[in-house]
Design a protein around this motif. Structure first.
Motif, mmCIF file in Angstrom:
data_model
loop_
_atom_site.group_PDB
_atom_site.id
_atom_site.type_symbol
_atom_site.label_atom_id
_atom_site.label_comp_id
_atom_site.label_asym_id
_atom_site.label_seq_id
_atom_site.Cartn_x
_atom_site.Cartn_y
_atom_site.Cartn_z
ATOM 1 N N TRP A 625 0.291 1.253 -30.456
ATOM 2 C CA TRP A 625 -0.554 0.558 -29.481
ATOM 3 C C TRP A 625 -2.016 0.525 -29.920
ATOM 4 C CZ3 TRP A 625 1.823 3.792 -24.921
ATOM 5 C CH2 TRP A 625 3.099 3.305 -24.645
ATOM 6 N N ASP A 626 -2.421 1.479 -30.757
ATOM 7 C CA ASP A 626 -3.817 1.598 -31.205
ATOM 8 C C ASP A 626 -4.739 1.763 -30.002
ATOM 9 O OD1 ASP A 626 -6.014 1.726 -32.853
ATOM 10 O OD2 ASP A 626 -6.222 -0.461 -33.045
ATOM 11 N N VAL A 627 -4.400 2.753 -29.165
ATOM 12 C CA VAL A 627 -5.158 3.017 -27.947
ATOM 13 C C VAL A 627 -5.442 4.513 -27.880
ATOM 14 C CG1 VAL A 627 -4.219 1.084 -26.639
ATOM 15 C CG2 VAL A 627 -3.007 3.258 -26.648
ATOM 16 N N SER A 628 -6.264 4.873 -26.926
ATOM 17 C CA SER A 628 -6.578 6.273 -26.685
ATOM 18 C C SER A 628 -6.262 6.618 -25.248
ATOM 19 C CB SER A 628 -8.062 6.555 -26.974
ATOM 20 O OG SER A 628 -8.881 5.707 -26.182
ATOM 21 N N ALA A 629 -5.947 7.883 -25.010
ATOM 22 C CA ALA A 629 -5.592 8.339 -23.669
ATOM 23 C C ALA A 629 -6.849 8.499 -22.818
ATOM 24 C CB ALA A 629 -4.827 9.654 -23.746
ATOM 25 N N GLY A 635 -6.374 11.732 -11.777
ATOM 26 C CA GLY A 635 -5.648 12.585 -12.695
ATOM 27 C C GLY A 635 -4.493 11.909 -13.394
ATOM 28 N N VAL A 636 -4.392 10.579 -13.336
ATOM 29 C CA VAL A 636 -3.309 9.843 -13.961
ATOM 30 C C VAL A 636 -3.723 9.444 -15.373
ATOM 31 C CG1 VAL A 636 -1.805 7.826 -13.801
ATOM 32 C CG2 VAL A 636 -2.562 8.994 -11.725
ATOM 33 N N THR A 637 -2.817 9.617 -16.327
ATOM 34 C CA THR A 637 -3.106 9.296 -17.717
ATOM 35 C C THR A 637 -2.716 7.860 -18.019
ATOM 36 O OG1 THR A 637 -2.724 11.580 -18.400
ATOM 37 C CG2 THR A 637 -2.655 9.899 -20.112
ATOM 38 N N LEU A 638 -3.652 7.109 -18.557
ATOM 39 C CA LEU A 638 -3.425 5.751 -19.018
ATOM 40 C C LEU A 638 -3.781 5.688 -20.495
ATOM 41 C CD1 LEU A 638 -5.046 3.622 -16.161
ATOM 42 C CD2 LEU A 638 -2.687 4.394 -16.333
ATOM 43 N N TYR A 639 -3.306 4.640 -21.160
ATOM 44 C CA TYR A 639 -3.629 4.415 -22.559
ATOM 45 C C TYR A 639 -4.226 3.013 -22.664
ATOM 46 C CZ TYR A 639 -0.639 8.461 -23.224
ATOM 47 O OH TYR A 639 -0.088 9.725 -23.146
ATOM 48 N N ALA A 640 -5.452 2.936 -23.153
ATOM 49 C CA ALA A 640 -6.147 1.651 -23.201
ATOM 50 C C ALA A 640 -6.991 1.569 -24.455
ATOM 51 C CB ALA A 640 -7.033 1.457 -21.961
ATOM 52 N N GLY A 641 -7.236 0.334 -24.910
ATOM 53 C CA GLY A 641 -8.052 0.114 -26.089
ATOM 54 C C GLY A 641 -9.514 -0.036 -25.726
ATOM 55 N N VAL A 651 3.139 5.255 -19.338
ATOM 56 C CA VAL A 651 4.476 5.698 -19.713
ATOM 57 C C VAL A 651 5.136 6.374 -18.527
ATOM 58 C CG1 VAL A 651 3.800 5.974 -22.102
ATOM 59 C CG2 VAL A 651 3.676 7.921 -20.561
ATOM 60 N N GLY A 652 6.456 6.309 -18.512
ATOM 61 C CA GLY A 652 7.218 6.948 -17.444
ATOM 62 C C GLY A 652 7.417 8.418 -17.742
ATOM 63 N N ASP A 653 8.504 8.957 -17.229
ATOM 64 C CA ASP A 653 8.797 10.371 -17.444
ATOM 65 C C ASP A 653 8.956 10.655 -18.928
ATOM 66 O OD1 ASP A 653 8.754 10.753 -14.736
ATOM 67 O OD2 ASP A 653 10.911 10.431 -14.492
#
Length: 1001
Positions: A625-629, A635-641, A651-653
C-alpha cells in the motif's frame, strides 16, 4: 359615539350574528337578568352579549362604532382582529356549517392577486388536495370574487407559545406530538410536497389536546436562510436552529430528508428543554449543524442499550449524511411508536429495587416479535442498532440504522452496540504534506464495474423496456426444451440439466420424505440457501449502491470464467483498476464489494471491501500500500498515504499469532474512519434495501443493489458514460415506482440463475410492479427482432446478432414472476453456455447505431458546429412525465444521439438559485411531452413553456413566461459556450435573451 340601539340590532342581523328570532331571544334574556327592563342603549346590550358569549369583545367593539366595521366575510364571521402567532396574517372566524347547529371554528386567509401570481396559485391548489387528521386543512373558497383559504382549526396556541423557556415534555408526550407530525409529513411527502419549516412554531396544540402541523401553501419550501416575501405564516423561531446540514448552501432545495432532520431537532427541544445548537449568527448555527454533535445524543448512543431510547432514535434522524437518516417519515413514525411502547412498558414494570438518586433505569431496546407482525395499525419499528457517522474526528455524529429484515422480525435480537474506544495518548492522524494535487480517477473508473454488472442484470431481465410494445395474452409455458438456440443456429443436443421438472410432475424424495412440485406459476427455487446473506462487512454505512462479486467462485468455475471473458476487455480493465486500488492481485481475492455514496458533479464516491482467499501478513500489505499507520483520537488504527486525496485502509481482525489479515477496506479517509468506527462489521441498510438483501446468499456470485433516485441523480454521469442508451428505458421503468432494485446471478455446474427483486415505492403495489416487470421481459423478443431489422451490426458479430431474437424468446419463455417479502420478483435459469452469448449480444446491441444512416453519419467527416448551428439541428424526444431537471437531462441526451458521433454538445445547466428567488422548483412537472423533427431550440423552449409556473402565459414572448434559456460563456472552458436555464428576472441586464423570449410590444 356609540351607535343607536335600533342600529345595533340591525348590525347584528346584517353581520350574521343572529336573525330576527335571535334578537327576540337576546332581548328576553336581557330582560330576565334586569327584572323585566329592556336594554337602555347599545353599550349595555353589547356588554350583556359579550358576557353570555354571544359576541366576542372584538365583535362588540366593531358593531358599536359610529361607522360599522364589517365582521362578516361571505359566510365567515370574524371573531378577533388577528389570530395568534404564527397565524397573525389570518383572521379567526367561525363558519356556520349546513345542517349543523354548532359553527366551525377556524382561520381565514384573504389572498391578493400578488400572493397568487407567479404560479403560486398552483401550490395553493396542490396543498388543498393533501389532507390528514394531523395536518392543517387548506380549503379554497370565494368571497366577493376573491379567493380565500379557510382552515378549520380548534382554539389553542402554537407549541412554541405553550413551552416556557427551558420547559420540557415527558418522552411519552414528545413521542405523541412527533408521531402526529410524522403522519402529517407523510401525507405531504406522498404528493412530493416538502414542508421545509418543521419546528415548534409550526405545531398547533388545540385546547382539546389535538395536534396539527401548520403549513405555508404559498409556494415551494425555501431555504431557512432566505426570506419568503409571500409567506403566510410568521417566524417566531430561528429557522436555522432546525435546518439540516445540507441546507448550508442557500440554493439547496428542501427534501424529505431535511424535514426528517428538522423533526429530530424538534423532538430534541421537547425532551431536553433547549435547542440542539446555539449561535450568534445563522452562518455559525449552520456550521454547528454540519460539524457538532449535541452532547446528550452522543451520550445516549455511547451508553448503548442503557442509553435514552428516544434520543437514540433522534440521533438517526439528525444524522449529518441524509442517506443515513430514516428513508421515509413513515419509518420515523414506526420507530417512535416502538419507542413509546418501550417507554410505557418500562414505566409499567414494578421496580426491582429502589433506585438511588445517581442511578437510572436501563431500557433494553429489544422489540418483541409480536410487535413486528403487520397489523391494521402502523407497525412499530424493529430493533435498532447504532452506527457512527464520523465526519468530525473530535465529535462524530452518530446515526442509528434500522434492521427490519425478516430474520430480525422473527427473532428480534437485542441491540448490538460497539462501545467507543477511550482516547489515548497515541498520536492522531499526521498532518498531510502539501504536494501537487493529483486527480484520482480510480473511484470514477471503478464505478464502471457497477455499470457493467448493472447492465448485465437489467438487460437480461428488462432489456425490452426501450420500446413500447403491445402486450399479448400470456401463453402457457411449454416444457423446458432439449434444444437451446445456439450462436450458429445449428442443431445440437444440449446436455444442460433442466432447472426443474415439468409443471405438475411430482418427484418423491426418499431421504427427506416430501415431494417437490414444479408449477410454472411459481418462482424458480434458487440454487443456494439464503440463511446467511451476502456479507456487508468492511463497507461504510449509508451506501446507495452496493456491488458484491464472488471472484474466487467465478474464476474457479469454467462457465463463470467464460462469462467474465464475454465482458472483456472492459470488465477486465475495470477489475484491473480495483487491483490498482487494493494493491492485491485478483487471484488472491475471494470477494470484492463496492459501495457508492454521493460524490461530486454526478460522479459517485466508490469504496472497496476486499476479502482475501488466504490470510496475508499485515506487513506485506502495508508495504504494498505504501502507507503509514496512524491512530485517530478514538484509538482506531488506519493506514494512509501522504497525498491529500489518497486512499486510506482499514484492516479487519488480525490473527494474533501470525499477524495476518483476511479482509480490509479501501476508501477515502473520511469513509475509512466510518468503517473503522463500526469495527468493519456488517452495515445496516434502509428497509427497502434490507428486505431485498436478505434474499442473497454468501455463495452468490454477483449481487447489485441500488436506489434508482441515486442512479439518475448523484450517479448520473456514471450511467451516461457507461451506458448512455440505457438511461431513458431504465428511468422509465424504475422511476417513480421502484424504491430499490436488486439483481443477482449465480453459476452452478451447468446453469446460470438470474434474479431481479424490486421494492415498490409508496405509489404502487408489489403485484402491479410484478406485472410491469413481466410485461417488460415479454417485450424483449420483439425488441430483439426490431434490432435485427433496423440495425446494421458489424460483421464480426452479425451471426450472433441474428440469433438474439431466439435467445431472448427463450429467456422470456422460462422467466417466472411472483411476490414475496414485500417485493416483486422475476427469476430464470439459463444454460451456462447461453449466458455468455446472451450477455455479449445484448451489450453489443445496446451500443450499436440503430440504422444504416446512423452508421454513415458516425463515419462521416466530423464538422465543428457553432452554438447557433447546434440550436437549429432537428431532434425528436418523447416522455410521459418528468421534472424540469430530468427533462433537461433527457433532451440533452437525446439531442446528442441525433448528432454525428464526436460532435461536442454545450453543457446545459439550471441555475437553481435564480429559480428559487421566484419560488420555482426544479421539480416542476412536464406531462405528455412529445416533439418530432423539431429544432433543438424549439424543443428546449417548449420544455420551459411546459414547466412555467404561471399557466396563464400565452407564449414565450409573454412577460408571464418566467423560465428562459440563454447562451452564456462557460467559465470552466475558455472560449466555449454553455446553455443556462434561468428566469427572465435574473437574466435582465446579465444575459442576452434569445429571440424566442424577447418581449413583443
Amino acid at each position: 359615539m356609540a351607535v343607536a340601539l335600533s342600529e345595533f340590532w340591525t348590525r347584528l342581523v346584517r353581520n350574521g350574528v343572529t336573525d330576527a328570532s335571535g334578537c327576540k331571544r337576546y332581548a328576553a334574556g336581557y330582560a330576565e337578568k334586569t327584572g323585566g327592563l329592556p336594554p337602555d342603549d347599545a353599550v349595555s346590550l353589547a356588554k350583556y352579549l359579550v358576557k353570555t358569549g354571544a359576541l366576542t369583545p372584538f365583535q362588540a367593539k366593531s358593531l358599536l362604532g359610529s361607522e360599522a366595521v364589517p365582521i362578516l366575510h361571505g359566510r365567515y364571521l370574524q371573531t378577533a382582529l388577528a389570530a395568534a402567532v404564527p397565524l397573525s396574517r389570518w383572521l379567526p372566524v367561525v363558519r356556520q356549517e349546513a345542517g349543523s347547529a354548532k359553527p366551525a371554528v377556524g382561520v381565514l386567509f384573504r389572498t391578493t392577486p400578488e400572493q397568487l401570481s407567479g404560479g403560486r396559485d398552483q401550490w395553493v391548489a396542490a396543498h388543498a388536495g393533501v389532507t390528514s387528521d394531523t395536518l392543517q386543512s387548506i380549503e379554497l373558497d370565494s368571497v366577493d370574487d376573491n379567493i380565500v383559504v379557510y382552515s378549520p382549526l380548534p382554539s389553542g396556541a402554537s407549541l412554541s407559545a405553550s413551552l416556557k423557556a427551558g420547559a420540557k415534555l415527558s418522552p411519552k408526550k414528545a413521542c405523541e406530538i412527533a408521531i402526529a407530525v410524522c403522519d402529517a409529513l407523510a401525507a405531504l411527502h406522498a404528493s412530493s410536497l416538502w414542508h421545509g419549516e418543521v419546528r415548534t412554531d409550526r405545531v398547533w396544540i388545540g385546547k382539546d389536546g389535538s395536534v396539527r402541523l401548520l403549513r405555508d401553501p404559498s409556494g415551494p419550501a425555501v431555504s431557512p436562510q432566505l426570506e419568503n416575501p409571500f409567506a403566510w405564516l410568521d417566524r417566531s423561531e430561528s429557522p436555522t436552529a432546525y435546518a439540516a446540514p445540507e441546507l448550508t448552501d442557500p440554493s439547496a432545495a428542501c427534501s424529505a430528508a431535511s424535514d426528517i432532520y428538522s423533526l429530530g431537532c424538534l423532538i430534541y427541544r421537547l425532551v431536553i428543554g433547549e435547542l440542539p445548537f446555539s449561535a450568534d449568527s445563522p452562518a455559525e448555527m449552520m456550521s454547528q449543524h454540519a460539524t457538532v454533535t449535541p452532547a446528550p445524543i452522543a451520550a445516549a448512543v455511547a451508553a448503548g442499550e442503557s442509553g435514552d431510547p428516544l434520543l437514540r432514535v433522534v440521533a438517526f434522524a439528525m444524522a449529518r449524511n441524509p442517506a443515513s437518516r430514516f428513508a421515509t417519515v413513515s419509518q420515523f413514525a414506526d420507530a417512535l411508536r416502538a419507542t413509546a411502547t418501550m417507554i410505557e412498558s418500562a414505566a409499567a414494570e414494578p421496580a426491582a429495587a429502589e433506585p438511588t438518586s445517581s442511578s437510572r433505569p436501563v431500557v433494553t431496546e429489544t422489540v418483541a416479535p409480536a410487535l413486528l407482525t403487520p397489523t391494521p395499525a402502523p407497525a412499530p419499528a424493529p430493533a435498532i442498532r447504532t452506527q457512527s457517522e464520523a465526519e468530525s474526528a473530535e465529535t462524530p455524529v452518530v446515526a442509528i440504522d434500522r434492521d427490519d429484515s425478516p430474520a430480525s422480525q422473527s427473532h428480534a435480537p437485542p441491540v448490538a452496540v460497539s462501545e467507543p474506544s477511550e482516547p489515548d495518548s497515541s498520536p492522531s492522524l499526521p498532518r498531510r504534506r502539501r504536494r501537487k494535487r493529483k486527480s484520482n480517477k480510480a473511484p470514477f473508473i471503478l464505478g464502471g464495474l457497477c455499470v457493467a454488472v448493472l447492465m448485465l442484470m437489467i438487460m437480461l431481465l428488462v432489456g425490452g423496456t426501450g420500446k413500447q410494445q403491445t402486450v399479448t395474452k400470456k401463453r402457457t409455458r411449454p416444457p423446458v426444451p432439449d434444444r437451446v438456440p445456439s450462436v450458429t443456429g445449428a442443431s445440437r443436443n444440449s446436455e444442460t440439466k433442466q432447472p426443474a421438472k415439468s409443471a405438475g410432475v411430482q418427484t418423491p424424495s426418499d431421504t427427506l420424505g416430501y415431494q417437490v412440485v414444479d408449477d410454472d406459476r411459481l418462482l424458480w427455487l434458487p440454487p443456494f440457501a439464503t440463511e446467511t446473506s451476502a456479507p456487508l462487512s468492511m463497507l461504510p454505512p449509508g451506501p446507495a449502491v452496493i456491488v458484491s462479486v464472488n471472484l474466487a467462485s467465478l474464476r474457479s468455475n469454467p462457465k463463470g470464467a467464460l462469462f467474465l471473458d464475454s465482458l472483456a476487455p472492459d470488465l477486465q480493465g475495470l477489475l484491473d483498476q480495483s487491483v490498482a486500488r487494493a494493491k492485491v492481485p485478483i487471484e488472491k481475492m475471494n470477494r470484492l464489494s463496492m459501495a457508492m455514496h454521493k460524490g461530486k458533479e454526478g460522479w459517485p464516491e466508490v469504496s472497496l471491501a476486499v476479502t482475501l482467499r488466504e490470510p496475508t501478513p499485515l506487513d506485506s500489505l502495508v508495504k504494498a500500500w505504501d502507507v503509514s499507520a496512524s491512530r485517530t483520537p478514538e484509538g482506531v488504527t488506519l493506514y494512509a498515504g501522504d497525498e491529500v486525496d489518497s486512499d486510506a485502509y482499514f484492516v479487519g481482525d488480525v490473527d494474533a499469532n501470525g499477524n495476518r489479515v483476511t479482509a480490509f477496506a479501501v476508501a477515502s479517509i473520511a469513509r475509512t474512519k466510518e468503517v473503522a468506527e463500526n469495527a468493519g462489521a456488517n452495515i445496516l441498510l434502509p428497509r427497502s434495501m434490507q428486505s431485498l438483501w436478505d434474499a442473497t446468499s454468501a455463495e452468490t456470485d454477483f449481487v447489485v443493489i441500488a436506489t434508482p433516485n441515486f442512479l439518475f441523480a448523484d450517479a448520473r454521469n456514471l450511467l451516461l458514460d457507461g451506458a448512455p442508451r440505457l438511461v431513458a428505458p431504465l428511468k422509465s421503468f424504475l422511476i417513480p415506482n421502484v424504491a430499490a432494485a436488486m439483481m443477482l446471478a449465480h453459476f452452478d455446474d451447468e446453469r446460470l440463475y438470474a434474479e431481479v427483486r424490486l421494492s415498490p415505492s409508496g405509489g404502487i403495489s408489489e403485484a402491479s410492479l410484478m406485472k410491469h416487470l413481466n410485461e417488460a421481459v415479454d417485450a424483449t423478443p420483439q425488441w430483439a427482432k426490431d434490432f435485427v431489422l433496423d440495425a446494421v451490426p458489424d460483421s464480426s458479430w452479425r451471426l450472433l446478432a441474428n440469433q438474439l431474437p431466439a435467445m431472448m424468446s427463450f429467456l422470456s419463455r422460462y422467466a417466472r414472476y411472483g411476490v414475496a417479502d414485500r417485493a416483486a420478483i422475476g427469476n430464470a435459469y439459463l444454460p451456462a453456455d447461453a449466458a455468455s452469448q446472451i450477455t455479449l449480444a445484448t451489450l453489443f446491441a445496446i451500443n450499436t447505431t440503430g440504422n444504416a444512416t446512423g452508421v454513415v453519419a458516425a463515419t462521416a467527416s466530423k464538422k465543428t458546429l457553432t452554438v447557433e448551428e447546434l440550436l437549429s439541428q432537428k431532434m425528436s424526444v418523447t416522455f410521459e412525465q418528468e421534472s424540469l431537471e430530468f427533462g433537461i437531462d433527457i433532451i440533452a441526451e437525446q439531442f446528442a444521439a441525433f448528432l454525428p458521433e464526436g460532435t461536442e454538445v454545450p453543457p446545459m445547466r439550471i441555475i437553481g438559485g435564480d429559480l428559487q428567488k421566484m419560488g420555482i422548483t426544479q421539480n416542476q412537472q412536464i406531462r405528455g411531452f412529445a416533439k418530432k423533427d423539431m429544432p433543438f431550440r424549439q424543443v428546449l423552449t417548449d420544455l420551459l413553456l411546459g414547466a412555467n409556473p404561471d399557466k396563464t402565459a400565452t407564449g414565450s414572448h409573454d412577460a408571464k413566461q418566467a423560465l428562459v434559456w440563454v447562451v452564456a460563456d462557460d467559465p470552466t472552458r475558455p472560449g466555449k459556450k454553455e446553455l443556462l436555464v434561468t428566469t427572465r428576472q435574473a437574466a435582465e441586464g446579465k444575459y442576452e435573451l434569445p429571440a424566442e423570449f424577447v418581449l413583443q410590444p
